[in-house]
Design a protein around this motif. Sequence first.
Motif, PDB file in Angstrom:
ATOM      1  N   PRO A 136      67.227  30.324  11.397  1.00  0.00           N
ATOM      2  CA  PRO A 136      66.225  30.641  12.404  1.00  0.00           C
ATOM      3  C   PRO A 136      64.856  30.899  11.785  1.00  0.00           C
ATOM      4  CG  PRO A 136      67.477  32.593  11.849  1.00  0.00           C
ATOM      5  CD  PRO A 136      68.042  31.471  11.029  1.00  0.00           C
ATOM      6  N   GLY A 137      63.821  30.702  12.616  1.00  0.00           N
ATOM      7  CA  GLY A 137      62.489  31.166  12.241  1.00  0.00           C
ATOM      8  C   GLY A 137      62.212  32.464  12.971  1.00  0.00           C
ATOM      9  N   GLY A 138      61.260  33.197  12.489  1.00  0.00           N
ATOM     10  CA  GLY A 138      60.810  34.397  13.204  1.00  0.00           C
ATOM     11  C   GLY A 138      61.542  35.676  12.851  1.00  0.00           C
ATOM     12  N   LEU A 139      62.416  35.638  11.842  1.00  0.00           N
ATOM     13  CA  LEU A 139      63.174  36.852  11.486  1.00  0.00           C
ATOM     14  C   LEU A 139      62.253  37.995  11.073  1.00  0.00           C
ATOM     15  CD1 LEU A 139      66.115  35.300   9.417  1.00  0.00           C
ATOM     16  CD2 LEU A 139      66.326  36.596  11.552  1.00  0.00           C
ATOM     17  N   ALA A 140      61.245  37.665  10.282  1.00  0.00           N
ATOM     18  CA  ALA A 140      60.358  38.729   9.786  1.00  0.00           C
ATOM     19  C   ALA A 140      59.626  39.391  10.955  1.00  0.00           C
ATOM     20  CB  ALA A 140      59.362  38.154   8.778  1.00  0.00           C
ATOM     21  N   ASP A 141      59.300  38.596  11.966  1.00  0.00           N
ATOM     22  CA  ASP A 141      58.588  39.162  13.127  1.00  0.00           C
ATOM     23  C   ASP A 141      59.497  40.114  13.903  1.00  0.00           C
ATOM     24  OD1 ASP A 141      56.111  37.252  13.028  1.00  0.00           O
ATOM     25  OD2 ASP A 141      57.879  35.991  12.808  1.00  0.00           O
ATOM     26  N   TYR A 142      60.764  39.767  14.011  1.00  0.00           N
ATOM     27  CA  TYR A 142      61.710  40.686  14.657  1.00  0.00           C
ATOM     28  C   TYR A 142      61.808  41.983  13.856  1.00  0.00           C
ATOM     29  CZ  TYR A 142      63.772  37.523  18.138  1.00  0.00           C
ATOM     30  OH  TYR A 142      63.984  36.723  19.224  1.00  0.00           O
ATOM     31  N   GLN A 143      61.950  41.824  12.540  1.00  0.00           N
ATOM     32  CA  GLN A 143      62.197  43.018  11.742  1.00  0.00           C
ATOM     33  C   GLN A 143      61.033  43.981  11.824  1.00  0.00           C
ATOM     34  OE1 GLN A 143      65.200  43.284  10.855  1.00  0.00           O
ATOM     35  NE2 GLN A 143      64.934  45.358  10.067  1.00  0.00           N
ATOM     36  N   ALA A 144      59.820  43.428  11.881  1.00  0.00           N
ATOM     37  CA  ALA A 144      58.646  44.297  11.987  1.00  0.00           C
ATOM     38  C   ALA A 144      58.764  45.177  13.225  1.00  0.00           C
ATOM     39  CB  ALA A 144      57.382  43.439  12.046  1.00  0.00           C
ATOM     40  N   VAL A 145      59.302  44.633  14.304  1.00  0.00           N
ATOM     41  CA  VAL A 145      59.440  45.426  15.530  1.00  0.00           C
ATOM     42  C   VAL A 145      60.565  46.459  15.370  1.00  0.00           C
ATOM     43  CG1 VAL A 145      59.748  45.335  18.035  1.00  0.00           C
ATOM     44  CG2 VAL A 145      58.644  43.421  16.846  1.00  0.00           C
ATOM     45  N   PHE A 146      61.705  46.025  14.823  1.00  0.00           N
ATOM     46  CA  PHE A 146      62.822  46.968  14.628  1.00  0.00           C
ATOM     47  C   PHE A 146      62.384  48.187  13.811  1.00  0.00           C
ATOM     48  CE2 PHE A 146      65.855  43.256  15.195  1.00  0.00           C
ATOM     49  CZ  PHE A 146      66.450  43.780  16.326  1.00  0.00           C
ATOM     50  N   GLU A 147      61.568  47.923  12.803  1.00  0.00           N
ATOM     51  CA  GLU A 147      61.194  49.011  11.896  1.00  0.00           C
ATOM     52  C   GLU A 147      60.257  50.005  12.563  1.00  0.00           C
ATOM     53  OE1 GLU A 147      62.555  49.450   9.007  1.00  0.00           O
ATOM     54  OE2 GLU A 147      63.608  47.525   8.914  1.00  0.00           O
ATOM     55  N   LYS A 148      59.596  49.550  13.606  1.00  0.00           N
ATOM     56  CA  LYS A 148      58.521  50.366  14.201  1.00  0.00           C
ATOM     57  C   LYS A 148      59.017  51.431  15.169  1.00  0.00           C
ATOM     58  CE  LYS A 148      55.439  47.355  15.620  1.00  0.00           C
ATOM     59  NZ  LYS A 148      54.574  46.697  16.612  1.00  0.00           N
ATOM     60  N   HIS A 149      60.068  51.119  15.935  1.00  0.00           N
ATOM     61  CA  HIS A 149      60.399  51.983  17.069  1.00  0.00           C
ATOM     62  C   HIS A 149      61.764  52.637  16.903  1.00  0.00           C
ATOM     63  CE1 HIS A 149      56.956  50.293  19.102  1.00  0.00           C
ATOM     64  NE2 HIS A 149      57.419  49.082  18.875  1.00  0.00           N
ATOM     65  N   PRO A 150      61.789  53.958  16.852  1.00  0.00           N
ATOM     66  CA  PRO A 150      63.073  54.654  16.648  1.00  0.00           C
ATOM     67  C   PRO A 150      64.100  54.377  17.740  1.00  0.00           C
ATOM     68  CG  PRO A 150      61.219  56.160  16.357  1.00  0.00           C
ATOM     69  CD  PRO A 150      60.648  54.867  16.850  1.00  0.00           C
ATOM     70  N   ARG A 151      63.657  53.933  18.919  1.00  0.00           N
ATOM     71  CA  ARG A 151      64.636  53.647  19.974  1.00  0.00           C
ATOM     72  C   ARG A 151      65.517  52.455  19.600  1.00  0.00           C
ATOM     73  NH1 ARG A 151      63.620  51.342  26.104  1.00  0.00           N
ATOM     74  NH2 ARG A 151      65.714  51.810  26.870  1.00  0.00           N
ATOM     75  N   LEU A 152      65.004  51.618  18.741  1.00  0.00           N
ATOM     76  CA  LEU A 152      65.744  50.394  18.407  1.00  0.00           C
ATOM     77  C   LEU A 152      66.800  50.714  17.349  1.00  0.00           C
ATOM     78  CD1 LEU A 152      62.713  47.935  18.336  1.00  0.00           C
ATOM     79  CD2 LEU A 152      64.239  48.497  20.254  1.00  0.00           C
ATOM     80  N   ALA A 153      68.036  50.514  17.711  1.00  0.00           N
ATOM     81  CA  ALA A 153      69.137  50.813  16.796  1.00  0.00           C
ATOM     82  C   ALA A 153      69.449  49.623  15.894  1.00  0.00           C
ATOM     83  CB  ALA A 153      70.379  51.204  17.591  1.00  0.00           C
ATOM     84  N   GLY A 154      68.820  48.486  16.175  1.00  0.00           N
ATOM     85  CA  GLY A 154      69.009  47.352  15.277  1.00  0.00           C
ATOM     86  C   GLY A 154      69.501  46.116  15.995  1.00  0.00           C
ATOM     87  N   GLY A 155      69.721  45.101  15.208  1.00  0.00           N
ATOM     88  CA  GLY A 155      70.098  43.819  15.786  1.00  0.00           C
ATOM     89  C   GLY A 155      71.124  43.097  14.937  1.00  0.00           C
ATOM     90  N   PHE A 156      71.722  42.097  15.558  1.00  0.00           N
ATOM     91  CA  PHE A 156      72.796  41.326  14.941  1.00  0.00           C
ATOM     92  C   PHE A 156      72.482  39.844  15.101  1.00  0.00           C
ATOM     93  CE2 PHE A 156      74.297  45.470  15.906  1.00  0.00           C
ATOM     94  CZ  PHE A 156      75.210  45.791  14.912  1.00  0.00           C
ATOM     95  N   VAL A 157      72.189  39.209  14.004  1.00  0.00           N
ATOM     96  CA  VAL A 157      71.856  37.779  14.046  1.00  0.00           C
ATOM     97  C   VAL A 157      73.094  37.000  14.484  1.00  0.00           C
ATOM     98  CG1 VAL A 157      71.286  35.777  12.596  1.00  0.00           C
ATOM     99  CG2 VAL A 157      70.019  37.918  12.333  1.00  0.00           C
ATOM    100  N   TRP A 158      72.858  35.996  15.313  1.00  0.00           N
ATOM    101  CA  TRP A 158      73.943  35.083  15.672  1.00  0.00           C
ATOM    102  C   TRP A 158      73.896  33.884  14.763  1.00  0.00           C
ATOM    103  CZ3 TRP A 158      78.201  35.848  18.259  1.00  0.00           C
ATOM    104  CH2 TRP A 158      79.047  34.749  18.390  1.00  0.00           C
TER     105      TRP A 158
END
Length: 978
Positions: free
Chosen positions: A518-540
């Motif tokens: 996939p493309g765009g992984l770094a852009d997702y991670q930047a968001v995950f790192e920013k907001h404590p509400r986000l518990a994380g993600g699981f790449v398919w």
Amino acid sequence: MTSPAFTPALPAVLPTDSAARFDTSYLTDFLPRRGTLAPRAWARSDAPELSLNGQWAFRYAERADLPTDFAEAAYDDGDWGSIPVPAHWQLNGHGEPAYTNRRFPFPVDPPHIPHENPTGDYRRSFEVPPDWDVERMLLRFDGIDSVGRVWLNGVELGITSGSRLASEFDVTEIVRRDAPNVIAVRVHQWSSATYLEDQDMWWLSGIFRDVTLLGRPAGAIHDHWVHADYDHVEGAGVLRVEADVPARITIPALGIDAAVGQTVRIPGVRPWSAEDPWLYDGELASAGERIALRIGFRTVAIVGDEFRVNGVRTLMRGVNRHDIDADTGRVVTEERMRHDILLMKQHNINAVRTSHYPPQARFLELCDELGLWVIDECDLETHGFYPVDWFHELAGNPAKDPRWRDALVDRMQRLVERDKNRPSVIMWSLGNECGEGENLGAMAEWAHDRDPSRPLHYERDWSAQYVDVYSRMYTTQADLELIGRGEEEPWPDAALDASRRGKPFVLCEYAHSMGNGPGGLADYQAVFEKHPRLAGGFVWELFDHGLRSRTEDGREFFAYGGDFGEAVHDSNFIADGLAFSDGTPGPGLLELKAVYAPVVLTVDAHELTVESRYDHGDTSGLAFTARVELDGVELARASVDVPPVAPRSRMTTTLPELPLPEGAVLTVSAVLAADTSWADAGHEVAWAQHEAARPAPRPVAGAPVRRGDRILSVGPARLRERDGALIALGGLEVTAFGPDMWRAVIDNDRPFSWAPKEPRWRQIGLHLPHFRVDDVAVGEAEVVTTGHLGFPGSDLGYRIEQRWTGADDAVTLRITADPIGAWDIELPRFGLRLALPGTLDRVEWDGLGPGEAYADSRSAVRLGRWSASVAELQTPYAYPQENGNRTGVRRLLLSGDGDALEVLGHSEVDATVRPWSTEALDAAAHPTDLVADGLTWLNLDAGQNGLGSASCGPQALPSSRLLAGRFDYAVTFRVTAG
Ligand code: IPT
């Protein structure tokens, strides 16, 4: 403990009279399971066990309603074949695998299934070891797909249902100790339960997990539950063990010796986390059995909208994993499980969702040991009801139809009971893609009641009314940002909206890794790192599911849907992993490793900043090294002292003095300081670079243009006088020279994608370019051509100027291109293509490498001097598509027998080198269709469109889209004698 697990019942022995023999009505029961014991915890104990894996007698039929006389002990199976257990029969010469994603390969008419129902009969005998001192015996099947009707010595024990769930029968009254026992199992591919098991994977049947005879001594422990919490305020462990018989728990390292039921506080324990998977060895001993325990103290809690473990917000950097092996399907050995977990750990993945069923129990023990956060998912998916509108009156989606309620709750019970002792399991998931309905509520209610210590997950509960975390899949980066901020679209019901907004968020699937991407992984991670509400993600998802196959002439490839002649299939949607079918990492996994790095380094000539993304421990497990290279030669190396950085904080440190001449690249790496259970000392987890830039190459100029017989020579370039086409560089013949906008479409471009590009691209005709040169202006020392790049039937195009200037041994080509018309879509690529002699089969380049990279997938590549054969530059996506791009290229050297060609990029260019044309790549269905055509094809691009993950998700972000603007770039070719 009041679990139903503690009321083991003797099995219902079903009638075996002849009238019942042809009866297959159990196949359409809403819960076909019969005669099995209540579920209980997986355990390792000193009680005797006999593995019944191995070669079984086997016979295969295309239908289900066959006589059951084979179950008699005296039946002669001498004319049967044989099959290994565990295995799928489709991978052992009976029937064929078939792949559908979210549709059933038969009419949706629950609970009915086709009469054509492949059925396998299994038989084997065994003897109970004479030294077994046991009171009872159980027969356990860890997985039969989809149902198994089981007999022992001609007595029917019952029916298993729940393909990826364990089933146990009490065989005490039937087993013989004085003579061989005969076990017979009839397995059907389809049953009503198939409607609950429509996961996106191959349809594969059979006894595919272990079969074991368990001896149960008098006083044995039938079920146990280790509650090992961690009080992060006091730093204490809180231990309480439940069991159905009196027993004592001992943990030597902690000096613990306690009775079941007793709560023990243990100051100063080392907590368990995925970062530091500290397990205390212990034992639970009753009068009849000793169970080995590996105890991890940890507490999961949802505090406000944060997901916390041991008191701190914990961010899951996860992937979805299916059980899959290219040779054996969902039969996965312990070695393979360990391989998968090591692969995840070594690629900075800290969490796994067991999509979409529980793995073998051993997998979770390995997660405990090696350290992964696990969302353990129930064996439940009814996705095939989606094409019939989820709630179609006739179809009656099982999530809602009350007739399925017990079957759903049964599955949840069996998940939780088996895996409840695993510290790595930090959330239960009700299943995947079942729409919504009250039956999911019933599952959730049972699980909350039974195990309040673990939050519940289920994605399709969009209001999060039943579950503890809000979960979605394939959300865009922008929507993730809104959710992170708590500013997502409101849910219509105000009360539910408020409660959902107060819950943590899990992105249970994202970055669909089908084909190139996939493309765009770094852009997702930047968001995950920013907001404590986000518990994380699981790449398919982690792996392609291709099955190893061979062409008629014996070449290996990985088969996908349709390759077995299936009438209904979903083609290469089964190949959507970060790693290939054979388990080797693909470019996506390398990208993910860089994006998921637990420390982020930034470096300049003097300083290093380390930002820790660990949640639980400091960076003392890491060592830092600095290395300076110039043109591939190491100039210096040093270690860098970095005091331990606390979780989620940063530190800047001064680098040792290192020589850094012009053009040199400084690389700082964070490596494991010592061996760990998952990688050796020196394993790199993160890196950063600083470059002492040198001036870009200058165009060559000054050499007079020479005219030959219909040929113009500019330095080593030979141009056709008529149209200025390049036909040779020194002694190297050049063919197929011209501007190029086409790429072999990637899965993310294709018509099924969420942002299809291919249809419009083909409508414009980008794959059939017409390049017309209108003018060839020959000056003293330059040749300038002006031309029009167009496409059949389209008025869109490009005006292209090519300016050639030369020196003795080199020639510079500057391309200036301006769009014509109202382009309404991104370009696949913009650049130049030429075909060179195939003898140029080695490539060396200065730029980013060593792997392929694209505009939105370039976190894994670093500056250096790299080399590879042309063959090695090809990425073997299961469905061939554009691949192999090397980006940030400043210099490229193609060599082989004879003259070599050096290409300098005046600004950085993208380069793709392959032994076949883009057209051949585009036309291929499998990598084995691709045959080197004797040429070396070179694309030198100003750019290529980003990848995105639109095969199931968002397309490339605007910042990495290749818009039809002006391009102006230059390359210099230099031919050197070989
Ligand atoms: C999503 C499924 O949950 C997953 O199992 C897989 O099929 C994936 O799609 C595609 O590869 S559901 C999708 C319709 C969003």
